[in-house]
Design a protein around this motif. Sequence first.
Motif, PDB file in Angstrom:
ATOM      1  N   PRO A 100       0.640  -1.208   0.072  1.00 37.01           N
ATOM      2  CA  PRO A 100       0.064  -0.034  -0.063  1.00 37.01           C
ATOM      3  C   PRO A 100       0.995   1.298   0.052  1.00 37.01           C
ATOM      4  O   PRO A 100       0.390   2.407  -0.396  1.00 37.01           O
ATOM      5  N   VAL A 101       2.063   1.306   0.591  1.00 38.38           N
ATOM      6  CA  VAL A 101       2.915   2.588   0.483  1.00 38.38           C
ATOM      7  C   VAL A 101       3.455   2.726  -0.536  1.00 38.38           C
ATOM      8  O   VAL A 101       3.539   3.771  -1.414  1.00 38.38           O
ATOM      9  N   VAL A 102       3.771   1.596  -1.643  1.00 44.87           N
ATOM     10  CA  VAL A 102       4.194   1.829  -3.117  1.00 44.87           C
ATOM     11  C   VAL A 102       3.057   2.230  -3.684  1.00 44.87           C
ATOM     12  O   VAL A 102       3.033   3.150  -4.603  1.00 44.87           O
ATOM     13  N   GLU A 103       1.798   1.786  -3.626  1.00 47.41           N
ATOM     14  CA  GLU A 103       0.710   2.217  -4.165  1.00 47.41           C
ATOM     15  C   GLU A 103       0.180   3.705  -4.178  1.00 47.41           C
ATOM     16  O   GLU A 103       0.049   4.377  -5.073  1.00 47.41           O
ATOM     17  N   VAL A 136       8.486   7.100   7.964  1.00 52.67           N
ATOM     18  CA  VAL A 136       9.436   6.230   7.608  1.00 52.67           C
ATOM     19  C   VAL A 136       9.720   5.346   8.787  1.00 52.67           C
ATOM     20  O   VAL A 136       9.855   3.940   8.673  1.00 52.67           O
ATOM     21  N   ALA A 137      10.314   6.049   9.975  1.00 50.02           N
ATOM     22  CA  ALA A 137      10.670   5.274  10.931  1.00 50.02           C
ATOM     23  C   ALA A 137       9.395   4.311  11.614  1.00 50.02           C
ATOM     24  O   ALA A 137       9.467   3.194  12.018  1.00 50.02           O
ATOM     25  N   ARG A 161      17.205  -5.132   9.614  1.00 46.57           N
ATOM     26  CA  ARG A 161      16.737  -5.757   8.366  1.00 46.57           C
ATOM     27  C   ARG A 161      15.352  -4.893   7.828  1.00 46.57           C
ATOM     28  O   ARG A 161      15.076  -4.551   6.624  1.00 46.57           O
ATOM     29  N   ALA A 162      14.764  -4.512   8.797  1.00 46.95           N
ATOM     30  CA  ALA A 162      13.587  -3.626   8.281  1.00 46.95           C
ATOM     31  C   ALA A 162      14.024  -2.321   7.803  1.00 46.95           C
ATOM     32  O   ALA A 162      13.593  -1.740   6.962  1.00 46.95           O
ATOM     33  N   HIS A 163      15.363  -1.984   8.215  1.00 49.33           N
ATOM     34  CA  HIS A 163      15.974  -0.517   7.858  1.00 49.33           C
ATOM     35  C   HIS A 163      16.300  -0.859   6.495  1.00 49.33           C
ATOM     36  O   HIS A 163      16.213  -0.085   5.576  1.00 49.33           O
ATOM     37  N   ILE A 164      16.856  -2.141   6.257  1.00 45.30           N
ATOM     38  CA  ILE A 164      17.484  -2.241   4.685  1.00 45.30           C
ATOM     39  C   ILE A 164      16.184  -2.677   3.831  1.00 45.30           C
ATOM     40  O   ILE A 164      16.101  -2.007   2.546  1.00 45.30           O
ATOM     41  N   VAL A 165      14.938  -3.154   4.319  1.00 48.20           N
ATOM     42  CA  VAL A 165      13.689  -3.202   3.507  1.00 48.20           C
ATOM     43  C   VAL A 165      13.479  -1.895   3.189  1.00 48.20           C
ATOM     44  O   VAL A 165      12.908  -1.559   1.912  1.00 48.20           O
ATOM     45  N   SER A 166      13.243  -0.985   4.125  1.00 55.37           N
ATOM     46  CA  SER A 166      12.994   0.460   3.633  1.00 55.37           C
ATOM     47  C   SER A 166      13.646   1.163   2.862  1.00 55.37           C
ATOM     48  O   SER A 166      13.340   1.714   1.783  1.00 55.37           O
ATOM     49  N   ALA A 167      14.965   0.633   2.759  1.00 56.09           N
ATOM     50  CA  ALA A 167      15.982   1.250   1.820  1.00 56.09           C
ATOM     51  C   ALA A 167      15.756   0.743   0.542  1.00 56.09           C
ATOM     52  O   ALA A 167      15.600   1.491  -0.681  1.00 56.09           O
ATOM     53  N   ILE A 168      15.296  -0.546   0.359  1.00 50.48           N
ATOM     54  CA  ILE A 168      15.035  -1.146  -0.966  1.00 50.48           C
ATOM     55  C   ILE A 168      13.984  -0.679  -1.548  1.00 50.48           C
ATOM     56  O   ILE A 168      13.737  -0.235  -2.703  1.00 50.48           O
ATOM     57  N   MET A 169      13.058  -0.430  -0.559  1.00 49.64           N
ATOM     58  CA  MET A 169      11.552   0.249  -1.171  1.00 49.64           C
ATOM     59  C   MET A 169      11.872   1.650  -1.778  1.00 49.64           C
ATOM     60  O   MET A 169      11.375   1.712  -2.762  1.00 49.64           O
ATOM     61  N   VAL A 186       6.921  -2.870  -9.628  1.00 51.81           N
ATOM     62  CA  VAL A 186       7.578  -2.445  -8.538  1.00 51.81           C
ATOM     63  C   VAL A 186       7.669  -3.255  -7.232  1.00 51.81           C
ATOM     64  O   VAL A 186       8.911  -3.489  -6.677  1.00 51.81           O
ATOM     65  N   VAL A 187       6.682  -3.498  -6.949  1.00 50.65           N
ATOM     66  CA  VAL A 187       6.416  -4.559  -5.889  1.00 50.65           C
ATOM     67  C   VAL A 187       7.093  -5.834  -5.787  1.00 50.65           C
ATOM     68  O   VAL A 187       7.650  -6.253  -4.935  1.00 50.65           O
ATOM     69  N   GLN A 188       7.082  -6.530  -7.333  1.00 51.79           N
ATOM     70  CA  GLN A 188       7.704  -7.631  -7.367  1.00 51.79           C
ATOM     71  C   GLN A 188       9.131  -7.312  -7.219  1.00 51.79           C
ATOM     72  O   GLN A 188       9.953  -8.318  -6.661  1.00 51.79           O
ATOM     73  N   GLU A 189       9.703  -6.374  -7.692  1.00 44.14           N
ATOM     74  CA  GLU A 189      11.163  -6.114  -7.852  1.00 44.14           C
ATOM     75  C   GLU A 189      11.849  -5.914  -6.244  1.00 44.14           C
ATOM     76  O   GLU A 189      12.672  -6.704  -5.794  1.00 44.14           O
ATOM     77  N   ILE A 190      10.975  -5.371  -5.397  1.00 47.91           N
ATOM     78  CA  ILE A 190      11.005  -5.179  -3.959  1.00 47.91           C
ATOM     79  C   ILE A 190      11.105  -6.579  -3.187  1.00 47.91           C
ATOM     80  O   ILE A 190      11.964  -6.922  -2.468  1.00 47.91           O
ATOM     81  N   ARG A 191       9.854  -7.373  -3.720  1.00 49.73           N
ATOM     82  CA  ARG A 191       9.688  -8.614  -3.076  1.00 49.73           C
ATOM     83  C   ARG A 191      11.225  -9.667  -3.424  1.00 49.73           C
ATOM     84  O   ARG A 191      11.472 -10.341  -2.550  1.00 49.73           O
ATOM     85  N   ASP A 192      11.484  -9.482  -4.517  1.00 45.19           N
ATOM     86  CA  ASP A 192      12.666 -10.536  -4.884  1.00 45.19           C
ATOM     87  C   ASP A 192      13.780 -10.097  -4.042  1.00 45.19           C
ATOM     88  O   ASP A 192      14.556 -10.780  -3.748  1.00 45.19           O
TER      89      ASP A 192
END
Length: 200
Positions: A100-103, A136-137, A161-169, A186-192
């Motif tokens: 939903p954040v990406v959307e 973001v936090a 790990r959450a910080h890295i996921v945030s950076a990926i997003m 975009v969501v699939q790229e993040i998921r991969d």
Amino acid sequence: MPHTSQPVGRRERNKQVKLERIVAAASKLFAERGVDEVTTQEIAEKADIGAGTLFLYAKTKGELLLLVQNSTYAEALEQGKAAAAAVTDPIDAVMAIVRPVVECNRKQVDNGRTYLREIVFGDPAEPHHRDALALVAGTEEAIAAVLLRDGQASAQQAAARAHIVSAIMFVSMATTINAAHPVGAVVQEIRDQVQTLLPK
């Protein structure tokens, strides 16, 4: 003696009404033409206020965009947290928060990318920028909470790990090469990338 809240005074009500008009005007103009093509004077005129009054609420157009986008980001984050609560698989739960954040960020792609730039490079002393950083936090905290559920990570590992996921997003949403990609891609790229980060 019970504590009772004081009624909101006329001045505060007037400020709130003006703020709502500013947000509505900026939202409409930004959605129609993109933030780069809209002037603060146009926003002030559409909100039926003076330009000087507008700058009492947001000092720059970037801050106006933060003001507008923060509320949609907050709604998306709450939606994602609620969805993640019903998902047991950690990767699926993380993506329930992310999607939903990406959307919301890609409703108007150029505005979304400018919003991300403002979060990264904006003035943290400005109130709307502080609110964006808090979102973001909050996103990272929600992801970390998901990663802690199965006991496979310590609090420190989950936060990292959450910080890295945030950076990926952020990178996936902001990068020029993804500007024309639909939300699903975009969501699939993040998921991969998230799948390579999180233990199976």
